[in-house]
Design an enzyme around this catalytic site. Structure first.
Site, PDB file in Angstrom:
ATOM      1  N   LYS A  50       0.846  -1.201   0.000  1.00 55.35           N
ATOM      2  CA  LYS A  50       0.000   0.000   0.000  1.00 55.35           C
ATOM      3  C   LYS A  50       0.883   1.253   0.000  1.00 55.35           C
ATOM      4  O   LYS A  50       1.916   1.285   0.666  1.00 55.35           O
ATOM      5  CB  LYS A  50      -0.906  -0.035   1.238  1.00 55.35           C
ATOM      6  CG  LYS A  50      -1.978   1.048   1.286  1.00 55.35           C
ATOM      7  CD  LYS A  50      -2.851   0.921   2.548  1.00 55.35           C
ATOM      8  CE  LYS A  50      -3.947   1.976   2.576  1.00 55.35           C
ATOM      9  NZ  LYS A  50      -4.816   1.856   3.765  1.00 55.35           N
ATOM     10  N   SER A  82      -9.908   2.339   2.910  1.00 52.26           N
ATOM     11  CA  SER A  82      -8.956   3.029   2.073  1.00 52.26           C
ATOM     12  C   SER A  82      -8.010   2.100   1.319  1.00 52.26           C
ATOM     13  O   SER A  82      -7.381   2.541   0.356  1.00 52.26           O
ATOM     14  CB  SER A  82      -8.120   3.990   2.925  1.00 52.26           C
ATOM     15  OG  SER A  82      -7.292   3.259   3.811  1.00 52.26           O
ATOM     16  N   SER A  95     -10.404  -0.005   7.154  1.00 50.91           N
ATOM     17  CA  SER A  95      -9.789   0.121   5.823  1.00 50.91           C
ATOM     18  C   SER A  95      -9.127  -1.134   5.284  1.00 50.91           C
ATOM     19  O   SER A  95      -8.724  -1.154   4.124  1.00 50.91           O
ATOM     20  CB  SER A  95      -8.762   1.252   5.824  1.00 50.91           C
ATOM     21  OG  SER A  95      -9.394   2.498   5.742  1.00 50.91           O
TER      22      SER A  95
END
EC number: 6.3.5.7
Lengths: 95, 494
Positions: B78, B158, B182
């Site tokens: 990420k 997210s 998330s």
């Protein structure tokens, strides 16, 4: 609690984010929607409850007060938008 | 062996050890899949050369007999994780051009274990969002589509790029971070497994901070077994993070027996929300029945302060974010606005932050500034922290009464259309209604895919465990996964 345009402008100033005057009414309205949602918290009886500091009951670890790292000037400055002569460079700070 | 990129970590590990495949083969399969999947917007920065270099090094290590579980496994990272020499910008314009001189502890642990980084994955800007629509790179897209519709769906947020990449087999697994859901919400939206560990399990050092008392990194994988393998490699004490816990990390994989006889599963009545879709009700009831059939004892429980978790979160998270994001001022790294003649340092800060932060980030920073400002600190911030203490107490009491794990839905719906919910921030916040309590209480939680909705979209259930007992939690998740037998994959359209 209702947020007016003047309060929105003050918050933007405190947050160091430039908001144009014509965008302030919409911002104030958004704050009101979010704060209206948050105001549900007033229903909760929190008498005698300590505000949580950490989810895990553990003492903050301490270390010896000695230098553990250093001499990395080039790495520290590597990502600066403007660096000169080994320093970060910024616009004039004092009059 | 075909479709190497579709392998699980466990299968790839075993094939690597027997010499059936090489890490270079696995990596090349993933790189081809990534290049053919730009329509998903999952990868923000691709690092193919670095990946092949690490894959070749991993193959050497394996040949020499040094093969940790993650050695040679291609993963996505990420964009919130700082990775040495590789752009890391938390999907924000304000970190444009930032190439860290250091590696986050978690990505560093994976690197040192021999994992192969394929690139950086798309996400909501500074991890603020539940639909991956606040990214400076543009939206990440869910590989799943509803029925015969070709409408683009959100992969959740997210960690939307991570979820999309794992679901579409662009990588074997990915890292995510979870501040209010998330990891678990995007996992549920994409038919993948997402584990949010106990707060303090994974070091936060080198992960761009959003809300420090809530953020926690975790694995996003194709199976529960893979979550056990990758999770173990990510966890462990780190002196560089003062909130990192000094607990041993057991071999979670060896704890996956599937035996849940006699364990007590709590079903919290407060998670049965008004207007909850019948499909979610049914999913939850089916999951409960599966665990009961496997021998678990089902017990109705109450977590009375659940209703106040989201409003408490939307005070605490923005408050911490406003403080953490104060460092983005155009001085030390990232973007600096062009200044007009006569502009001083205040104008530099204000213009840089106005141009560098997107709308949602600006909104949350300002809400955080407001709730922390003189006169409102007690009314908002301290009240929210008191409510947080009550939310944690609810969980403590239930666990003390003998409950081993709690079963809830992971999300209030299946993945929704991109663009459908952006207009109303409060509506968007409701996506995290089932997950956010877990962050406030610092507990481990895992999302497991257990079914499809009427349009053929994946739905997931969430299991919540006791602090530090990820092994037991994953074993329960394994039993649920086995019983649900979820094997569907998205039909390739990209």
């Amino acid at each position: 609690m209702s947020i007016d345009v003047a309060t929105a402008a003050k918050v933007a100033k405190l947050a160091r984010i430039k908001v144009e005057d014509d965008a302030l009414p919409a911002l104030a309205q958004e704050f009101n929607a979010i704060l209206g949602f948050i105001e549900q918290l007033e229903e909760v009886d929190v008498e005698g409850v300590e505000p949580m500091v950490s989810v895990t009951p553990m003492a903050l670890p301490r270390r010896e007060d000695v230098v553990t790292d250093g001499n990395q000037q080039a790495k520290v400055l590597a990502n600066a938008p403007d660096a000169r002569e080994g320093f970060f460079s910024v616009p004039k700070v004092v009059e | 062996m075909s479709d190497l990129n579709a392998l699980t970590i466990a299968a790839a590990r075993d094939a690597l050890r027997t010499g059936e495949v090489t890490s270079v083969d696995l990596t090349q399969a993933c790189l081809s899949a990534i290049d053919a999947a730009d329509a998903l917007g999952a990868f923000a920065h691709k690092t193919p050369e670095l990946a092949l270099e690490r894959a070749a090094a991993a193959d050497k290590r394996i040949a020499a007999g040094d093969a940790p579980d993650m050695c040679g496994i291609p993963v996505g990272i990420k964009d919130l994780f700082c990775t040495e020499g590789v752009p890391s910008q938390a999907a924000s314009k304000i970190l444009e051009g930032f190439k860290p001189e250091y590696e986050s502890t978690v990505s560093g642990k994976l690197r040192d274990a021999g994992a192969v980084m394929l690139g950086k994955l798309n996400m909501d800007e500074f991890a603020m969002g539940s639909s991956n629509e606040t990214s400076v790179y543009g939206n990440a897209v869910n590989p799943w589509r509803a029925g015969n519709s070709d409408a683009a769906l959100t992969p959740g947020g997210s960690s939307g790029g991570s979820a999309s990449a794992v679901a579409a087999d662009l990588c074997l697994a990915a890292t995510g971070t979870d501040t209010g859901g998330s990891i678990r919400q995007p996992a549920a939206f994409t038919g993948t497994v997402g584990l949010k560990p106990t707060y303090g399990r994974c070091s936060r050092w080198g992960i761009v901070a959003f809300a420090s008392s809530l953020d926690q990194a975790g694995p996003m994988t194709k199976t529960v077994r893979d979550a056990a393998i990758m999770g173990r490699a990510m966890m462990g004490h780190d002196a560089k993070d003062s909130t990192s816990a000094n607990h041993g990390v057991p071999d979670f994989e060896s704890m996956l027996t599937g035996n849940v006889k006699g364990i007590v599963i709590g079903i919290p009545k407060e998670y049965r929300m008004d207007g909850m879709p019948a499909e979610i009700e049914k999913l939850w009831a089916d999951g409960t029945a599966m665990l009961k059939d496997a021998g678990a004892e089902i017990r109705d429980i109450s977590l009375p302060h659940t209703k106040y978790a989201l409003p408490a979160y939307y005070v605490i998270a923005p408050a911490e974010a406003s403080s953490n994001l104060a460092r983005y001022d155009g001085v030390r790294f990232g973007y600096r606005a062009k200044l007009a003649p006569g502009d001083g340092i205040t104008e530099m800060y204000e213009k840089t932050r106005a141009e560098g932060f997107g709308a949602e980030v600006q909104r949350r920073v300002m809400v955080g500034t407001y709730v922390l400002s003189a006169g409102f600190y007690d009314a908002y911030y301290n009240r929210a922290r008191r409510v947080r203490a009550l939310i944690k107490r609810d969980f403590d009491e239930v666990f003390a009464a003998g409950v081993d794990a709690i079963l809830t839905p992971a999300t209030p719906s299946a993945a929704f259309e991109l663009g459908k919910q952006v207009s109303d921030p409060v509506e968007m916040y409701l996506n995290d209604v089932f997950t956010v309590t877990v962050n406030l209480a610092g507990l481990p939680g895992v999302a497991v895919p257990t079914g499809l909705d009427r349009d053929g979209l994946p739905l997931g259930l969430q299991l919540i465990g006791k602090p530090w007992e990820e092994g037991e939690l994953l074993n329960t998740a394994y039993a649920l996964e086995t019983a649900a037998g979820f094997v569907e994959k998205p039909t390739r359209w990209w």
